[in-house]
Design a protein around this motif. Structure first.
Motif, PDB file in Angstrom:
ATOM      1  N   PHE A 279       0.872  -1.172   0.000  1.00  0.00           N
ATOM      2  CA  PHE A 279       0.000   0.000   0.000  1.00  0.00           C
ATOM      3  C   PHE A 279       0.911   1.225   0.000  1.00  0.00           C
ATOM      4  O   PHE A 279       1.417   1.647   1.032  1.00  0.00           O
ATOM      5  CB  PHE A 279      -0.918   0.005   1.222  1.00  0.00           C
ATOM      6  CG  PHE A 279      -1.918  -1.124   1.229  1.00  0.00           C
ATOM      7  CD1 PHE A 279      -2.939  -1.150   0.297  1.00  0.00           C
ATOM      8  CD2 PHE A 279      -1.829  -2.150   2.150  1.00  0.00           C
ATOM      9  CE1 PHE A 279      -3.868  -2.197   0.289  1.00  0.00           C
ATOM     10  CE2 PHE A 279      -2.743  -3.192   2.152  1.00  0.00           C
ATOM     11  CZ  PHE A 279      -3.770  -3.217   1.211  1.00  0.00           C
ATOM     12  N   GLY A 280       1.134   1.767  -1.189  1.00  0.00           N
ATOM     13  CA  GLY A 280       2.063   2.868  -1.332  1.00  0.00           C
ATOM     14  C   GLY A 280       1.470   4.195  -0.910  1.00  0.00           C
ATOM     15  O   GLY A 280       0.276   4.294  -0.577  1.00  0.00           O
ATOM     16  N   PRO A 281       2.261   5.249  -0.878  1.00  0.00           N
ATOM     17  CA  PRO A 281       1.768   6.567  -0.462  1.00  0.00           C
ATOM     18  C   PRO A 281       0.753   7.159  -1.425  1.00  0.00           C
ATOM     19  O   PRO A 281      -0.062   7.986  -1.016  1.00  0.00           O
ATOM     20  CB  PRO A 281       3.047   7.419  -0.424  1.00  0.00           C
ATOM     21  CG  PRO A 281       4.002   6.728  -1.337  1.00  0.00           C
ATOM     22  CD  PRO A 281       3.694   5.269  -1.217  1.00  0.00           C
ATOM     23  N   SER A 282       0.782   6.759  -2.700  1.00  0.00           N
ATOM     24  CA  SER A 282      -0.130   7.337  -3.691  1.00  0.00           C
ATOM     25  C   SER A 282      -1.001   6.312  -4.384  1.00  0.00           C
ATOM     26  O   SER A 282      -1.942   6.684  -5.085  1.00  0.00           O
ATOM     27  CB  SER A 282       0.669   8.098  -4.760  1.00  0.00           C
ATOM     28  OG  SER A 282       1.469   9.106  -4.192  1.00  0.00           O
ATOM     29  N   ALA A 283      -0.686   5.010  -4.240  1.00  0.00           N
ATOM     30  CA  ALA A 283      -1.422   3.999  -4.994  1.00  0.00           C
ATOM     31  C   ALA A 283      -1.305   2.650  -4.308  1.00  0.00           C
ATOM     32  O   ALA A 283      -0.440   2.426  -3.449  1.00  0.00           O
ATOM     33  CB  ALA A 283      -0.878   3.913  -6.415  1.00  0.00           C
TER      34      ALA A 283
END
Length: 310
Positions: A239-243
């Motif tokens: 779960f990345g910072p933008s996507a």
């Protein structure tokens, strides 16, 4: 008739004696022009004869169907070395040169090998070992360092000094055999030609990840070079910072054709499917937090006091 033959023979002897009379003395050795011409003739015959014999030997080895490509290359190298060694000693014997006279030369030659030619002979031995253990063979796809990173290429030829590797952009690297023997080499087709490709894809938060997974699998299966067995797969990696970060894992069995084109085909297919099904690929996002301060309050007050404009 006999008189004419005697005249021809006498003329030949006189011509030979005239040529032989042109001579020089070097120490205890007497070298005439006739001997020099004979030596040149023997050397030329030996050189071109050895080249022809080596060529015939290579052609005969290539016709042996019981040998695989690696064994054929090794046999060709050994046949070539044997032919040239035999030609050298044959020329020495024909010229009447005693091997004991080469004692000083062989000592100097051995010293030169020990100091100046050790890399050359090291590469020769390394090339023979590479062909014998078959760790790298013609047709293999190996990773090559181009100074900026690792790229990959196909082994075209294993020579006595270097291995020729041709990359997808048609650049040819000549890598010394000794380097391949003493350093780590990434061989993509050593035991199997099946290679996995990892393709990262990000989808927006709030998207249906199950739908995104099905669309990514459909995009992977649509690429012509992607194998159906092993089947492609999709992993949710983070779960990345933008996507929401996902990875498409697909397999190919022709790595010499490149991997960039496979990535391009899968990503283009995924893009069209995402647009049709309403799955978003997000832009980079970040949250900005402003700490309370006198300067920030002054800016807010000025902005609040400014008259509204249409």
């Amino acid at each position: 008739m006999n008189r004419q033959l005697r005249d021809v023979a006498r003329a030949r002897r006189e011509a030979r004696d005239a040529i032989d009379s042109v001579s020089i003395d070097i120490g205890h050795y007497h070298i005439s022009l006739l001997n020099a011409l004979w030596m040149v003739f023997v050397v030329l015959c030996t050189f071109y004869g050895a080249r022809l014999a080596a060529r015939i030997g290579r052609i005969m080895v290539r016709r042996v169907s019981s040998l695989d490509p690696t064994q054929k290359v090794l046999t060709e190298k050994l046949v070539t070395l044997a032919v040239w060694a035999l030609a050298f000693f044959t020329a020495i014997d024909v010229l009447g040169i005693s091997l004991t006279a080469l004692t000083v030369f062989s000592g100097a030659f051995g010293l030169a090998i020990g100091f100046g030619l050790q890399k050359t002979f090291g590469n020769m031995i390394a090339g023979i070992i590479l062909l014998m253990d078959r760790s790298i063979k013609p047709g293999d796809v190996v990773a090559v360092s181009d100074g900026k990173g690792n790229t990959f290429g196909e082994v075209k030829k294993i020579g006595l000094r270097a291995v020729s590797v041709t990359t997808r952009d048609n650049r040819e690297y000549l890598i010394p055999n000794e380097i391949l023997m003493t350093s780590q080499v990434e061989n993509w087709s050593y035991s199997s030609r099946e290679v996995a490709i990892s393709i990262p894809v990000g989808v927006a938060y709030g998207s249906d990840i199950d739908l995104a997974e099905r669309l990514l699998l459909e995009a992977a299966r649509s690429a012509p070079r992607v194998l159906q067995d092993p089947a492609p797969g999709v992993l949710l990696s983070a779960f990345g910072p933008s996507a929401i970060e996902m990875q498409v894992i697909c397999w190919i069995d022709d790595p010499e054709m490149g991997v960039g084109n496979v990535r391009s085909e899968v990503l283009k297919a995924a893009w069209h499917l995402f647009r049709q099904q309403g799955v978003e690929i997000p832009f980079p996002q970040s949250d900005v937090h402003l700490r309370d301060s006198d300067g920030l309050r002054a800016v807010a007050r000025i902005l609040a006091e400014r008259p509204a404009t249409d």
